[in-house]
Design a protein around this motif. Structure first.
Motif, PDB file in Angstrom:
ATOM      1  N   GLY A  35     -23.535  26.636 -43.604  1.00  0.00           N
ATOM      2  CA  GLY A  35     -24.959  26.793 -43.281  1.00  0.00           C
ATOM      3  C   GLY A  35     -25.609  27.880 -44.111  1.00  0.00           C
ATOM      4  O   GLY A  35     -26.739  27.721 -44.582  1.00  0.00           O
ATOM      5  N   LEU A  36     -24.890  28.984 -44.309  1.00  0.00           N
ATOM      6  CA  LEU A  36     -25.388  30.058 -45.168  1.00  0.00           C
ATOM      7  C   LEU A  36     -25.654  29.536 -46.569  1.00  0.00           C
ATOM      8  O   LEU A  36     -26.726  29.783 -47.149  1.00  0.00           O
ATOM      9  N   LEU A  37     -24.694  28.823 -47.115  1.00  0.00           N
ATOM     10  CA  LEU A  37     -24.837  28.299 -48.476  1.00  0.00           C
ATOM     11  C   LEU A  37     -26.033  27.359 -48.577  1.00  0.00           C
ATOM     12  O   LEU A  37     -26.869  27.494 -49.482  1.00  0.00           O
ATOM     13  N   ARG A  38     -26.128  26.421 -47.668  1.00  0.00           N
ATOM     14  CA  ARG A  38     -27.230  25.453 -47.721  1.00  0.00           C
ATOM     15  C   ARG A  38     -28.596  26.150 -47.617  1.00  0.00           C
ATOM     16  O   ARG A  38     -29.530  25.826 -48.354  1.00  0.00           O
ATOM     17  N   VAL A  40     -29.491  29.471 -48.131  1.00  0.00           N
ATOM     18  CA  VAL A  40     -29.841  30.346 -49.251  1.00  0.00           C
ATOM     19  C   VAL A  40     -30.151  29.526 -50.498  1.00  0.00           C
ATOM     20  O   VAL A  40     -31.121  29.794 -51.213  1.00  0.00           O
ATOM     21  N   GLU A  41     -29.330  28.525 -50.752  1.00  0.00           N
ATOM     22  CA  GLU A  41     -29.574  27.683 -51.934  1.00  0.00           C
ATOM     23  C   GLU A  41     -30.930  26.996 -51.849  1.00  0.00           C
ATOM     24  O   GLU A  41     -31.727  27.062 -52.799  1.00  0.00           O
ATOM     25  N   SER A  42     -31.199  26.332 -50.733  1.00  0.00           N
ATOM     26  CA  SER A  42     -32.420  25.524 -50.648  1.00  0.00           C
ATOM     27  C   SER A  42     -33.680  26.378 -50.594  1.00  0.00           C
ATOM     28  O   SER A  42     -34.708  26.018 -51.181  1.00  0.00           O
ATOM     29  N   GLU A  43     -33.607  27.536 -49.913  1.00  0.00           N
ATOM     30  CA  GLU A  43     -34.817  28.329 -49.722  1.00  0.00           C
ATOM     31  C   GLU A  43     -35.047  29.373 -50.815  1.00  0.00           C
ATOM     32  O   GLU A  43     -36.197  29.691 -51.130  1.00  0.00           O
ATOM     33  N   GLU A  44     -33.969  29.913 -51.414  1.00  0.00           N
ATOM     34  CA  GLU A  44     -34.164  31.059 -52.295  1.00  0.00           C
ATOM     35  C   GLU A  44     -33.586  30.897 -53.702  1.00  0.00           C
ATOM     36  O   GLU A  44     -33.888  31.704 -54.576  1.00  0.00           O
ATOM     37  N   ILE A  45     -32.766  29.872 -53.929  1.00  0.00           N
ATOM     38  CA  ILE A  45     -32.224  29.659 -55.274  1.00  0.00           C
ATOM     39  C   ILE A  45     -32.857  28.449 -55.951  1.00  0.00           C
ATOM     40  O   ILE A  45     -33.379  28.563 -57.068  1.00  0.00           O
ATOM     41  N   ALA A  50     -34.822  25.149 -62.904  1.00  0.00           N
ATOM     42  CA  ALA A  50     -35.539  24.040 -63.535  1.00  0.00           C
ATOM     43  C   ALA A  50     -34.667  22.790 -63.550  1.00  0.00           C
ATOM     44  O   ALA A  50     -33.436  22.873 -63.698  1.00  0.00           O
ATOM     45  N   ALA A  51     -35.304  21.652 -63.396  1.00  0.00           N
ATOM     46  CA  ALA A  51     -34.586  20.382 -63.484  1.00  0.00           C
ATOM     47  C   ALA A  51     -34.116  20.149 -64.915  1.00  0.00           C
ATOM     48  O   ALA A  51     -34.705  20.653 -65.871  1.00  0.00           O
ATOM     49  N   VAL A  52     -33.039  19.408 -65.050  1.00  0.00           N
ATOM     50  CA  VAL A  52     -32.571  18.962 -66.361  1.00  0.00           C
ATOM     51  C   VAL A  52     -32.650  17.440 -66.376  1.00  0.00           C
ATOM     52  O   VAL A  52     -32.708  16.804 -65.326  1.00  0.00           O
ATOM     53  N   PRO A  53     -32.680  16.834 -67.557  1.00  0.00           N
ATOM     54  CA  PRO A  53     -32.807  15.379 -67.615  1.00  0.00           C
ATOM     55  C   PRO A  53     -31.726  14.682 -66.800  1.00  0.00           C
ATOM     56  O   PRO A  53     -30.533  14.951 -66.947  1.00  0.00           O
ATOM     57  N   GLY A  54     -32.154  13.840 -65.904  1.00  0.00           N
ATOM     58  CA  GLY A  54     -31.225  13.012 -65.144  1.00  0.00           C
ATOM     59  C   GLY A  54     -30.743  13.584 -63.837  1.00  0.00           C
ATOM     60  O   GLY A  54     -30.100  12.878 -63.057  1.00  0.00           O
ATOM     61  N   VAL A  55     -31.059  14.844 -63.559  1.00  0.00           N
ATOM     62  CA  VAL A  55     -30.599  15.421 -62.294  1.00  0.00           C
ATOM     63  C   VAL A  55     -31.554  16.523 -61.837  1.00  0.00           C
ATOM     64  O   VAL A  55     -31.942  17.388 -62.623  1.00  0.00           O
ATOM     65  N   SER A  56     -31.947  16.453 -60.593  1.00  0.00           N
ATOM     66  CA  SER A  56     -32.812  17.479 -60.014  1.00  0.00           C
ATOM     67  C   SER A  56     -31.943  18.608 -59.462  1.00  0.00           C
ATOM     68  O   SER A  56     -30.738  18.428 -59.229  1.00  0.00           O
ATOM     69  N   PRO A  57     -32.517  19.777 -59.230  1.00  0.00           N
ATOM     70  CA  PRO A  57     -31.743  20.860 -58.615  1.00  0.00           C
ATOM     71  C   PRO A  57     -31.118  20.459 -57.279  1.00  0.00           C
ATOM     72  O   PRO A  57     -29.972  20.808 -56.991  1.00  0.00           O
ATOM     73  N   ALA A  58     -31.861  19.712 -56.468  1.00  0.00           N
ATOM     74  CA  ALA A  58     -31.322  19.285 -55.167  1.00  0.00           C
ATOM     75  C   ALA A  58     -30.127  18.342 -55.348  1.00  0.00           C
ATOM     76  O   ALA A  58     -29.134  18.431 -54.606  1.00  0.00           O
ATOM     77  N   GLU A  59     -30.213  17.456 -56.320  1.00  0.00           N
ATOM     78  CA  GLU A  59     -29.083  16.557 -56.590  1.00  0.00           C
ATOM     79  C   GLU A  59     -27.876  17.326 -57.099  1.00  0.00           C
ATOM     80  O   GLU A  59     -26.731  17.024 -56.736  1.00  0.00           O
ATOM     81  N   TYR A  60     -28.118  18.335 -57.916  1.00  0.00           N
ATOM     82  CA  TYR A  60     -27.017  19.143 -58.427  1.00  0.00           C
ATOM     83  C   TYR A  60     -26.377  19.946 -57.296  1.00  0.00           C
ATOM     84  O   TYR A  60     -25.152  20.102 -57.250  1.00  0.00           O
ATOM     85  N   LEU A  61     -27.182  20.427 -56.361  1.00  0.00           N
ATOM     86  CA  LEU A  61     -26.622  21.126 -55.207  1.00  0.00           C
ATOM     87  C   LEU A  61     -25.705  20.204 -54.413  1.00  0.00           C
ATOM     88  O   LEU A  61     -24.620  20.613 -53.994  1.00  0.00           O
ATOM     89  N   ASP A  62     -26.114  18.963 -54.212  1.00  0.00           N
ATOM     90  CA  ASP A  62     -25.254  18.004 -53.507  1.00  0.00           C
ATOM     91  C   ASP A  62     -23.918  17.838 -54.228  1.00  0.00           C
ATOM     92  O   ASP A  62     -22.856  17.771 -53.593  1.00  0.00           O
ATOM     93  N   LEU A  63     -23.966  17.778 -55.559  1.00  0.00           N
ATOM     94  CA  LEU A  63     -22.744  17.670 -56.354  1.00  0.00           C
ATOM     95  C   LEU A  63     -21.858  18.899 -56.160  1.00  0.00           C
ATOM     96  O   LEU A  63     -20.638  18.790 -55.985  1.00  0.00           O
ATOM     97  N   ILE A  64     -22.466  20.081 -56.173  1.00  0.00           N
ATOM     98  CA  ILE A  64     -21.720  21.323 -56.007  1.00  0.00           C
ATOM     99  C   ILE A  64     -21.105  21.394 -54.613  1.00  0.00           C
ATOM    100  O   ILE A  64     -19.964  21.836 -54.445  1.00  0.00           O
ATOM    101  N   LEU A  65     -21.836  20.974 -53.599  1.00  0.00           N
ATOM    102  CA  LEU A  65     -21.287  20.976 -52.243  1.00  0.00           C
ATOM    103  C   LEU A  65     -20.058  20.074 -52.146  1.00  0.00           C
ATOM    104  O   LEU A  65     -19.070  20.430 -51.489  1.00  0.00           O
ATOM    105  N   ARG A  66     -20.101  18.946 -52.819  1.00  0.00           N
ATOM    106  CA  ARG A  66     -18.923  18.061 -52.829  1.00  0.00           C
ATOM    107  C   ARG A  66     -17.766  18.711 -53.578  1.00  0.00           C
ATOM    108  O   ARG A  66     -16.610  18.628 -53.146  1.00  0.00           O
TER     109      ARG A  66
END
Length: 196
Positions: A35-38, A40-45, A50-66
């Motif tokens: 919960g801490l990770l989710r 802090v990441e979503s609200e303050e990181i 910036a987004a990169v081609p083909g992946v948004s920050p939110a999508e990259y966070l999902d990848l990192i969580l996995r």
């Protein structure tokens, strides 16, 4: 995107280690650390990535969580927490400065820094000794001991925090979190943060 990955590691490593969790995947199995990770990441990181081609920050966070949740990787909280005196100035404090400059909240990032200070105090929640885990461990543990009674002693390490001790927004939040970590424990503080 490195802020999501490396910043995320610093968000959870000290919290997990204080709770006696040995692996990063174990952190993901703990509802408070996850919960801490989710939060802090979503609200303050993510707002400062910036987004990169083909992946948004939110999508990259999902990848990192996995990735963090994969027990096969076998990464440890001790390894990820190593050399915080380089990693926090590299991955967390630039975000603090950007958040302050934009008028955003730094409550979660202040908690991350308070967790690092509490970790450098050198004891887990159950009183076990945390073995030296930074090239400057002796200096950090001495400062962490001082900060137990006077939290801003930690922020006065100018080589790490620069002038951030002079920011009431950041310093007041840090003071409150570190005081509560010593008085109430990591689990109670994480619960309070997640409920805020």
């Amino acid at each position: 995107m490195v802020r999501i990955l490396n910043g995320g590691h610093q968000v959870i490593a000290n919290a997990g280690a204080l709770l006696g969790i040995e692996t990063i995947s174990g952190c993901m199995d703990n509802r408070l650390v996850l919960g801490l990770l989710r939060k802090v990441e979503s609200e303050e990181i993510l707002p400062h990535v910036a987004a990169v081609p083909g992946v948004s920050p939110a999508e990259y966070l999902d990848l990192i969580l996995r990735r963090f949740s994969n027990p096969i990787i076998g990464d440890t909280t001790r390894r990820v927490a190593f050399d915080g005196s380089s990693r926090h100035p590299g991955f967390i404090l630039p975000l603090v400065r950007e958040r302050l400059a934009s008028g955003g909240s730094v409550v979660g990032l202040a908690l991350v820094e308070a967790l690092w200070a509490r970790y450098c105090f050198g004891e887990t929640e159950d009183g076990a000794t945390i073995q030296p885990n930074d090239p400057h461990w002796a200096a950090l543990t001495a400062r962490a001991a001082e900060a137990k009674q006077a939290p801003r002693a930690w922020l006065s390490m100018a080589q790490i925090y620069g002038d951030l001790v002079a920011s009431p927004t950041f310093a007041n939040a840090f003071d409150r979190w570190l005081t509560h970590l010593h008085a109430k424990g990591t689990a109670a503080v994480l619960s309070a943060y997640l409920e805020s």
